[in-house]
Design a protein around this motif. Structure first.
Motif, short mmCIF file in Angstrom:
data_model
loop_
_atom_site.label_atom_id
_atom_site.label_comp_id
_atom_site.label_asym_id
_atom_site.label_seq_id
_atom_site.Cartn_x
_atom_site.Cartn_y
_atom_site.Cartn_z
N GLU A 23 91.57 26.05 -58.82
CA GLU A 23 92.53 26.70 -57.92
C GLU A 23 93.08 25.69 -56.92
O GLU A 23 94.28 25.67 -56.64
CB GLU A 23 91.83 27.85 -57.18
N ALA A 24 92.21 24.82 -56.40
CA ALA A 24 92.67 23.78 -55.47
C ALA A 24 93.64 22.83 -56.16
O ALA A 24 94.63 22.39 -55.57
CB ALA A 24 91.47 23.01 -54.93
N TRP A 26 83.78 26.15 -61.97
CA TRP A 26 84.92 25.26 -61.73
C TRP A 26 86.14 25.98 -61.18
O TRP A 26 87.13 25.33 -60.82
CB TRP A 26 85.28 24.53 -63.02
N ARG A 69 89.97 19.24 -48.97
CA ARG A 69 88.90 19.86 -48.16
C ARG A 69 89.35 21.19 -47.57
O ARG A 69 88.54 22.08 -47.33
CB ARG A 69 88.49 18.90 -47.02
N PHE A 92 81.55 19.20 -55.88
CA PHE A 92 81.33 20.47 -55.18
C PHE A 92 80.09 21.17 -55.72
O PHE A 92 79.70 22.22 -55.23
CB PHE A 92 82.56 21.38 -55.34
N ARG A 128 91.05 23.31 -49.15
CA ARG A 128 91.15 24.28 -50.24
C ARG A 128 89.80 24.62 -50.87
O ARG A 128 89.63 25.70 -51.43
CB ARG A 128 92.07 23.74 -51.34
N VAL A 129 88.86 23.67 -50.84
CA VAL A 129 87.60 23.85 -51.56
C VAL A 129 86.48 23.11 -50.85
O VAL A 129 86.72 22.10 -50.17
CB VAL A 129 87.75 23.33 -53.02
N ASN A 130 85.27 23.63 -50.97
CA ASN A 130 84.12 22.99 -50.35
C ASN A 130 83.72 21.74 -51.13
O ASN A 130 83.38 21.82 -52.31
CB ASN A 130 82.94 23.96 -50.29
N PRO A 152 86.97 27.45 -58.28
CA PRO A 152 87.51 27.05 -56.97
C PRO A 152 88.25 25.71 -57.00
O PRO A 152 89.29 25.56 -56.36
CB PRO A 152 86.27 26.99 -56.07
N PHE A 153 87.70 24.76 -57.76
CA PHE A 153 88.36 23.45 -57.79
C PHE A 153 89.65 23.51 -58.60
O PHE A 153 90.65 22.87 -58.23
CB PHE A 153 87.43 22.39 -58.37
#
Length: 372
Positions: free
Chosen positions: A304-305, A299, A252, A281, A254-256, A301-302
Motif C-alpha cells: 500500500e505504501a 506485505w 515512514r 517492517f 505510510r508504514v511502520n 501495508p508495504f
C-alpha cells in the motif's frame, strides 16, 4: 530432521523426477501472473532454467521483478550448496565442458569452501546464490550469473574488528570469477566495513561478472535515518544525502519501518553512485525455522505504501499481493512435496539523485521432507 537433512532428502527425491529446473518451473506457470512475467519473457526464463539441474528446487529459487517496468520481465535466481547433488552436477559440467565459465566459477569457489580447514566456510557456510540477468539483459546477450555469499555462519557486524573476514569473503568471490583484487579495491571494501555502526551486519557480498566491475555489499540493521545517512557520508557515497532522507521520511509516514538496509557498489575508484534501500517492517532471522514463511497479509501495508509512488506499475503491485500463499501440498511421481512461496524483500533504487526503480525479490522452495 535438520535443514541440511531435509534438503538432501528433497534433492534425492527431485532427482527421481528427472529433468531440469526448466521442467520444474513448467509446472508452476499457472501460479505466476502474466502481469509479472509475460509468456515470451517466461520462455526466456525457461531457456535459462533448462541448463540447471532439477535438484536446485530443494533450495530457494525465484525471480527479481521490476515493479517500475511496464514490460512483464524478470530475472531468475537459484541457490546451491557445496557437497550436494547440485554441486556434483556443476563439477561434472566443468570437467566435461571447458567453456562453461559458470560451472568453473562455482567449482573454484566450492574448492575454497570444501577444504579441510576452511575459514571461508566458517563465515558463509556452504551456500551460494546465483542471479541470472534475463529480463534485464539484451535479447542476444549471453551473461554469467551474479554470485552472492551470505555470512550466515559467523555474522560480520559493525565495529566487530572483522576486517579479515570481510577481505576473505570479497577475495573469494572475485577470485572465483577470475578477477584479481586490486589494493585500491581491497582498501575501499575495508573502509566501507569500518564505517558500519556496531548494531549493523554485512548481509551479503555479490559480484556481477557480466556487468561493470564492482563488489555489491548489503548492509542491514540501520535503526534510524541518521545512522544510515551518517554511514553513507562516511563511505564517501557520491549521491545526495537529502534524497535518501526524503525517501525514508515519506515511507515512514505510510508504514511502520523497524530497520533499513543499504546496497552499495564498491569499486576501485570508491563507492558507486547507485544506492539500494531495503525497508524492514518484519524482522527475519536466518536460523528461525519459519524464516521462509510469510503470512498472507504481511506485505499488504508495504505494498500500500508503494502504491503512492508514481513510477510503480499499479497492476504489478496488485499481482504481487497475490504471490504470498500458505504452504501448498503437491503430488509427483516420487511422492508428496510442500511448496512455500513468498516475498523475500523489495528494494528501492536511487540513481541520479532520484528514486527511480523498485524491485521485488520473490521466492519458491520445495520440501520433500513430509510424511508420504
Amino acid at each position: 530432521m535438520d535443514i541440511d537433512e531435509a534438503v538432501t532428502l528433497t534433492q534425492d527425491r527431485l532427482a527421481e523426477e528427472g529433468g531440469t529446473m526448466g521442467d520444474l518451473l513448467g509446472h508452476f506457470r499457472n501460479r505466476i501472473s502474466p502481469v509479472l512475467i509475460g509468456d515470451p519473457e517466461w520462455e526466456r526464463v525457461l531457456e535459462c532454467a533448462r541448463k540447471l539441474p532439477i535438484t536446485m528446487g530443494a533450495l530457494p529459487f525465484g525471480f527479481e521483478l521490476p515493479l517500475h517496468a511496464r514490460s512483464p520481465e524478470a530475472d531468475f535466481g537459484a541457490s546451491l550448496a557445496s557437497g550436494t547433488r547440485t554441486a556434483t552436477f556443476f563439477e561434472e559440467r566443468a570437467r566435461i565442458d571447458k567453456s562453461d565459465e559458470t560451472a568453473k566459477a562455482i567449482v573454484r569457489l566450492f574448492e575454497r569452501i570444501d577444504t579441510e580447514i576452511s575459514p571461508l566456510r566458517d563465515i558463509v557456510g556452504r551456500k551460494l546464490m546465483l542471479e541470472y540477468d534475463i529480463g534485464s539483459a539484451r535479447q542476444d546477450e549471453i551473461s554469467l550469473p551474479a554470485m552472492f555469499l551470505r555470512p550466515g555462519e559467523r555474522a560480520i557486524v559493525g565495529a566487530g574488528g572483522q576486517e579479515t573476514d570481510v577481505a576473505l569473503v570479497a577475495d573469494a568471490l572475485l577470485a572465483c570469477v577470475g578477477w584479481e583484487t586490486s589494493p585500491a579495491e581491497r582498501q575501499n571494501v575495508k573502509r566501507v566495513y569500518l564505517a558500519q555502526p556496531e548494531d549493523t551486519r554485512m548481509d551479503s557480498f555479490g559480484v556481477f561478472p557480466s556487468r561493470s566491475r564492482a563488489i555489491r555489499l548489503a548492509v542491514m540493521g540501520f535503526k534510524s535515518q541518521k545512522d544510515l545517512c551518517s554511514y553513507l557520508e562516511d563511505t564517501g557515497w557520491p549521491g545526495q544525502i537529502s534524497t535518501v532522507d526524503s525517501v525514508i521520511e515519506r515511507f515512514r509516514k505510510r508504514v511502520n519501518i523497524v530497520g533499513t538496509g543499504a546496497n552499495i557498489d564498491v569499486r576501485e575508484d570508491g563507492v558507486g553512485p547507485t544506492l539500494g534501500l531495503t525497508f524492514i517492517f518484519k524482522q527475519r532471522y536466518t536460523k528461525d525455522s519459519r524464516y521462509w514463511l510469510d503470512g498472507p497479509t504481511d506485505w499488504d501495508p508495504f505494498l500500500e505504501a508503494m502504491s503512492h509512488e508514481e513510477f510503480v506499475v499499479p497492476q504489478k503491485l496488485a499481482a504481487l499481493a497475490d504471490w504470498v500463499s500458505r504452504p501448498t501440498t503437491l503430488f509427483a511421481k516420487s511422492g508428496r512435496y510442500v511448496l512455500l512461496r513468498g516475498i523475500h524483500h523489495i528494494k528501492l533504487v536511487i540513481s541520479e539523485n532520484r528514486l527511480r526503480r523498485a524491485k521485488a525479490y520473490v521466492f519458491m522452495v520445495l520440501s520433500g521432507a513430509v510424511p508420504q
